[in-house]
Design a protein around this motif. Structure first.
Motif, short mmCIF file in Angstrom:
data_model
loop_
_atom_site.label_atom_id
_atom_site.label_comp_id
_atom_site.label_asym_id
_atom_site.label_seq_id
_atom_site.Cartn_x
_atom_site.Cartn_y
_atom_site.Cartn_z
N LEU A 43 -2.02 1.37 -4.60
CA LEU A 43 -0.73 2.07 -4.64
C LEU A 43 -0.24 2.40 -3.23
O LEU A 43 0.95 2.29 -2.94
CB LEU A 43 -0.85 3.33 -5.50
N ALA A 44 -1.17 2.79 -2.35
CA ALA A 44 -0.80 3.06 -0.95
C ALA A 44 -0.21 1.80 -0.32
O ALA A 44 0.80 1.86 0.39
CB ALA A 44 -2.01 3.56 -0.16
N LYS A 45 -0.85 0.67 -0.59
CA LYS A 45 -0.38 -0.60 -0.03
C LYS A 45 1.03 -0.92 -0.54
O LYS A 45 1.88 -1.39 0.23
CB LYS A 45 -1.36 -1.71 -0.40
N GLU A 46 1.28 -0.67 -1.81
CA GLU A 46 2.61 -0.94 -2.36
C GLU A 46 3.66 0.00 -1.75
O GLU A 46 4.78 -0.43 -1.46
CB GLU A 46 2.59 -0.79 -3.88
N GLU A 47 3.30 1.26 -1.55
CA GLU A 47 4.23 2.20 -0.91
C GLU A 47 4.53 1.77 0.52
O GLU A 47 5.66 1.89 0.99
CB GLU A 47 3.70 3.63 -0.95
N GLU A 48 3.50 1.27 1.20
CA GLU A 48 3.69 0.74 2.56
C GLU A 48 4.68 -0.43 2.53
O GLU A 48 5.54 -0.56 3.40
CB GLU A 48 2.35 0.30 3.13
N GLY A 49 4.56 -1.27 1.51
CA GLY A 49 5.50 -2.39 1.36
C GLY A 49 6.93 -1.91 1.14
O GLY A 49 7.88 -2.49 1.68
N HIS A 50 7.09 -0.85 0.34
CA HIS A 50 8.43 -0.29 0.12
C HIS A 50 9.01 0.21 1.44
O HIS A 50 10.20 0.03 1.71
CB HIS A 50 8.39 0.87 -0.88
N ARG A 51 8.16 0.86 2.24
CA ARG A 51 8.62 1.37 3.54
C ARG A 51 9.12 0.22 4.40
O ARG A 51 10.19 0.29 5.00
CB ARG A 51 7.50 2.13 4.26
N ARG A 52 8.35 -0.88 4.42
CA ARG A 52 8.75 -2.03 5.23
C ARG A 52 10.06 -2.63 4.74
O ARG A 52 10.90 -3.04 5.54
CB ARG A 52 7.65 -3.10 5.24
N VAL A 53 10.23 -2.69 3.43
CA VAL A 53 11.48 -3.20 2.86
C VAL A 53 12.65 -2.35 3.35
O VAL A 53 13.69 -2.88 3.77
CB VAL A 53 11.44 -3.19 1.31
#
Length: 148
Positions: A43-53
């Motif tokens: 989930l942390a990795k997915e949130e990091e991906g949202h931040r990058r988006v």
């Protein structure tokens, strides 16, 4: 929409994603079992991906993203907030995570509803979908592992 306001909204969303990343990273470090650690790290990795988006905002990609209706089990809707403190149980950590995702979905729904800009509406719809997926994942795990 005014460019300054647009940037403020995007920065606010980025800050929320960073906060979520930090929460899930901390939860993974506090999880006692490998399954919990893996769940919170993913989930942390997915949130990091949202931040990058959000940081590299490409509205063409957002506009082309496939939006799907994410089911809502509404398990978290009937839960009381749990205080974040040391030595939380796995069930408590899941409850906190579900409530956080519920609040994120609500936040993005409110932002979508209050912005007339169509590009921002598409962005918030995308973010609602992503946070809804997290909420669904957590609610399924809670249902299968805790409520069973």
């Amino acid at each position: 929409m005014d460019e300054k306001k647009f940037k403020e909204i995007i920065q606010f969303a980025i800050d929320k994603e960073i906060e979520a990343f930090n929460f899930y990273t901390g939860a993974s470090q506090n999880a006692k079992y490998s399954g919990g650690k893996e769940l919170f790290l993913s989930l942390a990795k997915e949130e990091e991906g949202h931040r990058r988006v959000l940081e590299k905002l490409n509205m063409e990609k957002i506009a082309g993203a496939r939006i799907e209706k994410i089911p809502d089990l509404k398990i978290s809707d009937y839960m009381v907030e749990v205080e974040v403190k040391p030595n939380l149980s796995y069930a408590e950590m899941l409850r906190i995570a579900m409530k956080r995702e519920e609040h994120s979905v609500k936040l993005y729904e409110d932002l979508k509803g209050s912005n007339p800009d169509e590009d921002l509406k598409k962005l918030f719809t995308f973010l609602i979908q992503e946070e809804g997926k997290h909420k669904l994942k957590l609610e399924k795990i809670y249902d299968e592992e805790i409520l069973k």
